[in-house]
Design an enzyme around this catalytic site. Structure first.
Site, short mmCIF file in Angstrom:
data_model
loop_
_atom_site.label_atom_id
_atom_site.label_comp_id
_atom_site.label_asym_id
_atom_site.label_seq_id
_atom_site.Cartn_x
_atom_site.Cartn_y
_atom_site.Cartn_z
N LYS A 1 -14.43 7.35 -10.81
CA LYS A 1 -14.58 6.59 -12.05
C LYS A 1 -13.91 7.34 -13.22
CE LYS A 1 -18.62 4.34 -10.13
NZ LYS A 1 -19.96 3.75 -10.36
N SER B 1 -25.13 3.54 -4.25
CA SER B 1 -25.88 4.80 -4.35
C SER B 1 -26.08 5.48 -3.00
CB SER B 1 -27.23 4.59 -5.06
OG SER B 1 -27.04 4.23 -6.41
N HIS C 1 -14.12 -4.01 -8.36
CA HIS C 1 -15.35 -3.24 -8.54
C HIS C 1 -16.23 -3.93 -9.57
CE1 HIS C 1 -18.09 0.05 -9.56
NE2 HIS C 1 -17.73 0.60 -8.41
N GLY D 1 -25.38 3.34 -9.62
CA GLY D 1 -25.72 4.23 -10.71
C GLY D 1 -27.18 4.19 -11.12
N GLU E 1 -21.14 -3.75 -2.46
CA GLU E 1 -21.83 -2.93 -3.46
C GLU E 1 -22.85 -3.78 -4.22
OE1 GLU E 1 -19.03 -1.47 -6.37
OE2 GLU E 1 -18.45 -3.49 -6.89
N GLU F 1 -17.92 -2.93 -11.96
CA GLU F 1 -17.72 -2.52 -13.35
C GLU F 1 -16.49 -3.20 -13.95
OE1 GLU F 1 -19.81 1.74 -12.34
OE2 GLU F 1 -17.64 1.65 -12.62
N ASN G 1 -15.26 7.36 -5.30
CA ASN G 1 -14.78 6.74 -6.53
C ASN G 1 -15.22 7.60 -7.71
OD1 ASN G 1 -14.00 5.09 -8.64
ND2 ASN G 1 -15.59 3.55 -8.29
#
Length: 251
Positions: free
Chosen positions: A12, A213, A95, A173, A167, A97, A10
């Site tokens: 991003k 991660s 996701h 991150g 996730e 985010e 991904n």
């Protein structure tokens, strides 16, 4: 049942058109002969160019999001048929985010998942808990609940091809990673829910990725767990050598 692992990168909001194509080619060249399925997810503006660059290779292309309507007065959105037209075969939905910054809900994830299926694309449905939810002991409840909501009402015959990506939000991150045992426990709980809801035969076909991660130095141990069927890789997917090393760790 032996499930073929899947490693998805991904990217991003990163990379120009030129950089995206170069990275895609480097991934394809470096991962020839991979045991796992390999997918890259560039920004919308690079999808068609990356798909063209990867045509005839073993690497597939995913979008990072999708809108659930096929067409209409929805300024700024991109539909599943348009993604398919651009050469996309996968779509990431839900996701963390998107949930955190853009108002994604379980209901919109369900609609987007259905839209991808309707267009003949494979959904990668993201689920996972925040740090606060983890500290409250709600990890399994949140992850299973989000999985159930995303798949609600979908045709059972299609669901064997769905990809779930667990996730843990607190690990995205941050450099933090769930231990292989912790990750395996959540993956097993998700598969147990799928078994309960849809039967063991279907549950054993669904691939469940780890998306917190994953890096070259922890990939082998994570990917060695019985219910971890691949990875949804963020930062490490932006460096071809690192991503290829993760692909090479697949069993």
């Amino acid at each position: 049942m032996s499930r073929k692992q899947l490693i998805a990168g991904n990217w991003k909001l990163q990379n120009s058109l030129e950089a995206s194509v170069a990275l895609a080619k480097a991934v394809a060249d470096g991962s020839k002969g991979a045991k796992a399925d390999v997918v890259v997810a560039p920004v919308f503006t690079a999808l068609a160019s990356v798909a063209a660059a990867l045509k005839g290779t073993h690497v597939a292309v995913s979008a990072q999001d999708v809108y659930w309507q096929d067409k209409g007065a929805f300024t700024g959105e991109v539909s599943a048929p348009l993604l398919k037209d651009a050469g996309v075969t996968y779509g990431i939905v839900g996701h963390s985010e998107r949930r955190q910054f853009f108002g994604e809900t379980d209901e919109t994830v369900r609609k987007k998942t259905a839209a991808l299926y309707a267009a003949g694309l494979t959904p990668i449905v993201c689920v996972g808990e925040s740090l606060e939810q983890r500290e409250q002991g709600a990890t399994v409840g949140v992850s299973v609940g989000q999985t159930a909501a995303a798949l609600a009402g979908l045709d059972d015959a299609k669901l064997s091809s769905v990809v779930i990506a667990y996730e843990p939000v607190w690990a995205i991150g941050t450099g933090k990673t769930a231990t292989p045992a912790d990750a395996q426990a959540v993956h097993a709980a998700i598969r147990a829910y799928l078994t309960h809801a849809y039967g063991d035969a279907l549950a054993q076909k669904v691939r469940i990725l780890y998306g917190g991660s994953m890096k070259a130095d922890n990939a082998k141990e994570l990917l060695g767990q019985p219910d971890i069927d691949g990875g949804l890789v963020g930062g490490a997917s932006l460096v071809a050598e690192q991503f290829v090393a993760i692909v090479a760790a697949a069993r």
